[in-house]
Design an enzyme around this catalytic site. Structure first.
Site, PDB file in Angstrom:
ATOM      1  N   SER A   1       0.991  -1.180   0.034  1.00  0.00           N
ATOM      2  CA  SER A   1      -0.094   0.144   0.201  1.00  0.00           C
ATOM      3  C   SER A   1       0.936   1.179   0.053  1.00  0.00           C
ATOM      4  CB  SER A   1      -0.724   0.033   1.228  1.00  0.00           C
ATOM      5  OG  SER A   1      -1.553   1.150   1.473  1.00  0.00           O
TER       6      SER A   1
ATOM      7  N   TYR B   1      -1.988  -0.527   9.982  1.00  0.00           N
ATOM      8  CA  TYR B   1      -2.292  -1.268   8.964  1.00  0.00           C
ATOM      9  C   TYR B   1      -1.068  -1.054   8.001  1.00  0.00           C
ATOM     10  CZ  TYR B   1      -3.813  -1.292   3.864  1.00  0.00           C
ATOM     11  OH  TYR B   1      -3.833  -1.344   2.385  1.00  0.00           O
TER      12      TYR B   1
HETATM   13  N1  LIG Z   1      -8.338  -0.170  -2.383  1.00  0.00           N
HETATM   14  C1  LIG Z   1      -7.316   0.558  -2.136  1.00  0.00           C
HETATM   15  O1  LIG Z   1      -7.540   1.692  -2.267  1.00  0.00           O
HETATM   16  C2  LIG Z   1      -6.432  -0.344  -1.718  1.00  0.00           C
HETATM   17  C3  LIG Z   1      -5.087   0.758  -1.473  1.00  0.00           C
HETATM   18  C4  LIG Z   1      -3.940   0.262  -1.132  1.00  0.00           C
HETATM   19  C5  LIG Z   1      -3.892  -1.206  -0.637  1.00  0.00           C
HETATM   20  N2  LIG Z   1      -4.971  -1.995  -0.978  1.00  0.00           N
HETATM   21  C6  LIG Z   1      -4.529  -3.415  -0.743  1.00  0.00           C
HETATM   22  O2  LIG Z   1      -5.460  -4.289  -1.608  1.00  0.00           O
HETATM   23  C7  LIG Z   1      -5.980  -5.406  -1.126  1.00  0.00           C
HETATM   24  C8  LIG Z   1      -7.248  -5.344  -1.647  1.00  0.00           C
HETATM   25  O3  LIG Z   1      -8.343  -4.280  -1.383  1.00  0.00           O
HETATM   26  P1  LIG Z   1      -9.590  -3.999  -1.503  1.00  0.00           P
HETATM   27  O4  LIG Z   1      -9.740  -2.739  -1.713  1.00  0.00           O
HETATM   28  O5  LIG Z   1     -10.167  -4.841  -2.661  1.00  0.00           O
HETATM   29  O6  LIG Z   1     -10.145  -4.458  -0.210  1.00  0.00           O
HETATM   30  P2  LIG Z   1     -11.506  -5.523   0.123  1.00  0.00           P
HETATM   31  O7  LIG Z   1     -11.800  -5.673   1.425  1.00  0.00           O
HETATM   32  O8  LIG Z   1     -12.542  -5.129  -0.815  1.00  0.00           O
HETATM   33  O9  LIG Z   1     -10.924  -7.001  -0.368  1.00  0.00           O
HETATM   34  C9  LIG Z   1     -10.456  -7.737   0.538  1.00  0.00           C
HETATM   35  C10 LIG Z   1     -10.945  -9.074   0.569  1.00  0.00           C
HETATM   36  O10 LIG Z   1     -10.293 -10.038   1.437  1.00  0.00           O
HETATM   37  C11 LIG Z   1     -11.079 -10.852   1.918  1.00  0.00           C
HETATM   38  N3  LIG Z   1     -10.216 -11.182   3.383  1.00  0.00           N
HETATM   39  C12 LIG Z   1     -10.354 -10.555   4.334  1.00  0.00           C
HETATM   40  N4  LIG Z   1      -9.657 -11.335   5.340  1.00  0.00           N
HETATM   41  C13 LIG Z   1      -9.419 -12.453   4.765  1.00  0.00           C
HETATM   42  C14 LIG Z   1      -8.938 -13.658   5.291  1.00  0.00           C
HETATM   43  N5  LIG Z   1      -8.359 -13.814   6.597  1.00  0.00           N
HETATM   44  N6  LIG Z   1      -9.018 -14.768   4.413  1.00  0.00           N
HETATM   45  C15 LIG Z   1      -9.582 -14.748   3.149  1.00  0.00           C
HETATM   46  N7  LIG Z   1     -10.096 -13.457   2.714  1.00  0.00           N
HETATM   47  C16 LIG Z   1     -10.030 -12.459   3.532  1.00  0.00           C
HETATM   48  C17 LIG Z   1     -12.408  -9.838   2.225  1.00  0.00           C
HETATM   49  O11 LIG Z   1     -13.433 -10.485   2.592  1.00  0.00           O
HETATM   50  C18 LIG Z   1     -12.511  -9.133   0.942  1.00  0.00           C
HETATM   51  O12 LIG Z   1     -13.311  -9.628   0.079  1.00  0.00           O
HETATM   52  C19 LIG Z   1      -5.849  -5.385   0.015  1.00  0.00           C
HETATM   53  O13 LIG Z   1      -4.669  -6.162   0.461  1.00  0.00           O
HETATM   54  C20 LIG Z   1      -5.720  -3.857   0.592  1.00  0.00           C
HETATM   55  O14 LIG Z   1      -4.933  -3.766   1.787  1.00  0.00           O
HETATM   56  C21 LIG Z   1      -6.092  -1.614  -1.454  1.00  0.00           C
END
Ligand SMILES: NC(=O)c1ccc[n+]([C@@H]2O[C@H](COP(=O)([O-])OP(=O)(O)OC[C@H]3O[C@@H](n4cnc5c(N)ncnc54)[C@H](O)[C@@H]3O)[C@@H](O)[C@H]2O)c1
Length: 331
Positions: free
Chosen positions: A133, A158
């Site tokens: 991130s 985080y």
């Molecule tokens: N959306 C953003 O702006 C952003 C920015 C930087 C980093 N990220 C990273 O990208 C990745 C995806 O983010 P996102 O926005 O799609 O988030 P999101 O919460 O929509 O997707 C994450 C998914 O992982 C699942 N999950 C959570 N814990 C779990 C576990 N223990 N086992 C199995 N599944 C699990 C959740 O149910 C969810 O569907 C994450 O790692 C997040 O930290 C996202």
């Protein structure tokens, strides 16, 4: 080729799975459907993905599995034998990590270690591409953020877990010769967006006539990246055969937008005049993010295509339609 996507029912996971299917990859998806936000949204994404797969070139197999359940995860690796693992499962959210630290320890550290172990012990060790991130840059002042910048002072738990993932992956690459590539995503948005993130919170307040909570009096800068551009970056990294054993890449839009401009664009797209409630900076938040994308461009030819003027109306249209009807649309 088969890709195992963890967190496939999440915002980015859903879009990535769809694109890999479209490109002819076989996709195995796992998700634990945790209730951090509306589980129905995750189920709707999953259902839409299954419908999409029926017409796609690649095959799809989906399982409700928690990455913290090592035995179940071993079973998935044994059955699916992925060539690539895309680890997107995580507990996201900067502010939530202030109030719920232990879930970050569990999913982001223990769960990630399970992924590393399963990759290491797989018969054909897969390439691991994982979500980091932009928050690892903390309060860094030098802009744009470059991958070579020091990132030793995260300002939320985080961010600290994401930085820890980068270090853990490095160690596994070093010790076991596994390829691991970390991607630092910069504020992703688009259709099927997360309801806990700023644009959703703003859209919800605007459409219900509530004042928008605007932190640091609106004096913030964010590199907003449309989800199709993020997925394009992921695909380039996954499909590249010339990356080193371990590396880290930013994936951003390379434009740092003023928060008040973003609000104005969203209000225009939704056709409302918002009322703003100016509030102080929140603990764990950072003032600005701005991605250098030179490294990813040089390695893979990545070039983001979507400005916020184009992307925000696409998000707003989906938001109105989905929140209005609750039914999955074909977006
Ligand atoms: N959306 C953003 O702006 C952003 C920015 C930087 C980093 N990220 C990273 O990208 C990745 C995806 O983010 P996102 O926005 O799609 O988030 P999101 O919460 O929509 O997707 C994450 C998914 O992982 C699942 N999950 C959570 N814990 C779990 C576990 N223990 N086992 C199995 N599944 C699990 C959740 O149910 C969810 O569907 C994450 O790692 C997040 O930290 C996202």
């Amino acid at each position: 080729m088969k890709i195992l996507i963890t967190g496939y029912a999440g915002f980015i996971g859903f879009h990535a799975a769809k694109e890999f299917l479209r490109r002819g990859w076989d996709v195995a998806g796992i998700d634990n459907f945790c209730d951090y936000y509306d589980v129905k949204l995750k189920r709707d994404r999953s259902e839409l993905l299954s419908r999409f797969a029926a017409e796609a070139r690649g095959s799809l197999s989906l399982s409700d599995v928690d990455i913290c359940d090592l035995d179940a995860l071993r079973g998935i690796f044994g059955r699916e034998k992925p060539d690539v693992v895309l680890n997107l499962a995580a507990q996201p959210g900067v502010r939530y990590s202030i109030t719920h630290p232990f879930v970050y320890q569990k999913t982001n550290l223990e769960g990630f270690l399970n992924i590393l172990e399963c990759c290491r012990h797989a018969q054909n060790v897969p390439k691991l591409v994982f979500a980091s991130s932009s928050s690892v840059y903390g309060g860094n002042k030098k802009m744009p953020f470059e991958e070579s910048d020091k990132v030793d002072t995260p300002v939320s738990l985080y961010a600290a877990t994401k930085k820890a993932n980068e270090l853990m992956a490095y160690t596994y690459s070093h010790l076991y010769g596994m390829q691991t590539i970390g991607l630092r995503f910069f504020t992703v948005y688009g259709p099927w967006y997360r309801p806990d993130m700023a644009l959703s919170l703003f859209a919800d307040a605007m459409l219900h006539g509530r004042p928008l909570k605007v932190f640091n009096n609106g004096d913030m800068l964010r590199d907003f990246t449309f989800v199709d551009d993020i997925v394009d970056g992921i695909v380039r990294v996954v499909e590249s055969r010339s990356l080193p054993l371990y590396d880290i890449f930013n994936i951003g839009n390379h434009k740092s937008e003023k928060l008040l401009d973003v609000i104005e664009t969203l209000a225009g797209a939704l056709g409302v005049k918002p009322e703003l409630e100016m509030l102080p900076m929140q603990p764990g938040d950072v003032y600005a993010t701005y991605a250098s994308i030179d490294k990813l461009r040089a390695a893979t030819g990545y070039e983001p295509k979507t400005s916020i003027r184009e992307g925000i109306p696409v998000f707003a249209r989906w938001y109105r339609e989905y929140r209005g009807s609750g039914a999955p649309s074909a977006n």
